[in-house]
Design a protein around this motif. Structure first.
Motif, PDB file in Angstrom:
ATOM      1  N   UNK A 104      52.182 -12.090  -3.496  1.00  0.00           N
ATOM      2  CA  UNK A 104      51.263 -12.986  -4.210  1.00  0.00           C
ATOM      3  C   UNK A 104      50.044 -13.329  -3.350  1.00  0.00           C
ATOM      4  N   UNK A 105      50.248 -13.449  -2.040  1.00  0.00           N
ATOM      5  CA  UNK A 105      49.094 -13.745  -1.167  1.00  0.00           C
ATOM      6  C   UNK A 105      48.079 -12.603  -1.167  1.00  0.00           C
ATOM      7  N   UNK A 109      44.260 -13.089  -2.615  1.00  0.00           N
ATOM      8  CA  UNK A 109      43.222 -13.207  -1.589  1.00  0.00           C
ATOM      9  C   UNK A 109      41.787 -13.057  -2.116  1.00  0.00           C
ATOM     10  N   UNK A 110      41.508 -12.051  -2.960  1.00  0.00           N
ATOM     11  CA  UNK A 110      40.131 -11.954  -3.463  1.00  0.00           C
ATOM     12  C   UNK A 110      39.682 -13.205  -4.212  1.00  0.00           C
ATOM     13  N   UNK A 126      47.461 -15.114 -10.546  1.00  0.00           N
ATOM     14  CA  UNK A 126      48.232 -14.153  -9.753  1.00  0.00           C
ATOM     15  C   UNK A 126      49.474 -13.694 -10.526  1.00  0.00           C
ATOM     16  N   UNK A 127      50.136 -14.634 -11.166  1.00  0.00           N
ATOM     17  CA  UNK A 127      51.302 -14.285 -11.987  1.00  0.00           C
ATOM     18  C   UNK A 127      50.898 -13.359 -13.128  1.00  0.00           C
ATOM     19  N   UNK A 128      49.739 -13.655 -13.718  1.00  0.00           N
ATOM     20  CA  UNK A 128      49.237 -12.836 -14.816  1.00  0.00           C
ATOM     21  C   UNK A 128      48.973 -11.408 -14.332  1.00  0.00           C
ATOM     22  N   UNK A 129      48.350 -11.307 -13.145  1.00  0.00           N
ATOM     23  CA  UNK A 129      48.035  -9.985 -12.597  1.00  0.00           C
ATOM     24  C   UNK A 129      49.310  -9.200 -12.277  1.00  0.00           C
ATOM     25  N   UNK A 159      45.482  -6.268  -6.948  1.00  0.00           N
ATOM     26  CA  UNK A 159      44.446  -6.839  -6.084  1.00  0.00           C
ATOM     27  C   UNK A 159      43.066  -6.346  -6.491  1.00  0.00           C
ATOM     28  N   UNK A 160      42.981  -5.056  -6.789  1.00  0.00           N
ATOM     29  CA  UNK A 160      41.688  -4.488  -7.200  1.00  0.00           C
ATOM     30  C   UNK A 160      41.206  -5.100  -8.518  1.00  0.00           C
ATOM     31  N   UNK A 161      42.155  -5.535  -9.356  1.00  0.00           N
ATOM     32  CA  UNK A 161      41.787  -6.093 -10.664  1.00  0.00           C
ATOM     33  C   UNK A 161      41.438  -7.576 -10.603  1.00  0.00           C
TER      34      UNK A 161
END
Ligand code: ADP
Ligand code: ADP
Length: 238
Positions: A104-105, A109-110, A126-129, A159-161
């Motif tokens: 999750x970190x 981060x972005x 973050x949960x959604x991603x 992360x990229x999204x």
């Protein structure tokens, strides 16, 4: 509608043996929501091209247009917005991920660096991603080295999204994965493209991957484009 257009792009490296023409007068454009596959043997300039397009490396000459805007040379503020709109997915996410950060970190981060978002909202996002890329919620406190390659690549994709990009350079995103896992990750990337209208510059040395994935294909050799055609044309049986 063209997402990315590159005109006479050059990247030369100054080496002890003289200038190495890693990207040598490359031209192409990619329609929004489409994929350009870039193929060629190791050392032909694929990664360098991807990095120059993203401003991770300075170009030597030529022009980069993003949604019609000349972004060849940009100031710091513009670079920041470009970094949100244009992302990269690497071959081995593990090598580009901080091993001391949890799943999750890493994904968060972005958002954290961008700021302007509450902690609660960040956790929710973050949960959604994680859900979007098919990572189980229970993995949020795991570390990348505890996960298999497919899940690690899903972290890289999430992360990229995170900042909602329009354009992604995919630099050998499935080359480090077992063949059985490759299709799963490629299918995820195709679903995301469709849902979000993403444009991909898809770098690979693997023709079977690019055939599966790309609308157009560009073949590079020693920094130059030696062939460019729609995928179905290039692979059409004679
Ligand atoms: P590919 O991704 O197709 O394997 P690269 O873009 O990594 O190719 O490399 C293209 C060429 O540029 C290679 O000859 C490589 O050795 C050279 N190259 C890449 N990065 C650098 C650098 N920072 N300095 C000097 N030469 C480089
Ligand atoms: P990739 O092709 O996946 O980028 P490489 O192992 O070719 O991986 O390159 C790793 C890093 O080393 C890159 O940052 C690249 O720019 C740099 N690099 C590659 N070739 C050279 C070279 N001949 N001289 C200096 N740096 C290089």
């Amino acid at each position: 509608d063209i997402s990315l257009e590159v005109r006479n792009l050059k990247k030369y490296f100054n080496t002890p043996k003289g200038y190495l023409h890693a990207v040598d007068n490359v031209n192409f454009s990619i329609q929004t929501g489409k994929t350009l596959g870039v193929v060629g043997e190791s050392g032909c300039g694929k990664s360098t091209l991807g990095r120059v397009v993203l401003h991770l490396l300075d170009s030597t000459d030529g022009q980069i247009l993003f949604h019609g805007e000349d972004v060849t040379h940009v100031d710091k503020a513009k670079l920041r917005t470009l970094r949100e709109d244009m992302q990269i997915i690497f071959q081995d996410p593990y090598s580009s991920l901080n091993p001391r950060m949890s799943v999750s970190e890493i994904i968060m981060e972005p958002l954290l660096l961008k700021g302007g978002i509450s902690r609660a909202e960040m956790y929710k996002e973050t949960k959604r991603l994680m859900d979007t890329v098919g990572l189980a919620e229970r993995l949020e406190n795991s570390y990348p080295h505890e996960l298999d390659g497919g899940r690690r690549q899903r972290i890289g994709i999430a992360r990229a999204l995170a900042l909602n990009p329009k354009f992604i350079v995919c630099d050998e995103p499935v080359s480090a994965l077992d063949v059985s896992i490759q299709a799963q990750v490629l299918n995820l990337m195709l679903d995301l493209q469709e849902e979000r209208g993403l444009t991909y510059l898809f770098i690979t040395h693997d023709l079977s991957v690019v055939k599966y994935f790309s609308d157009d294909i560009m073949v590079m050799y020693l920094g130059q484009v030696v062939e460019k055609a729609p995928s179905d044309e290039l692979f059409a049986s004679p």
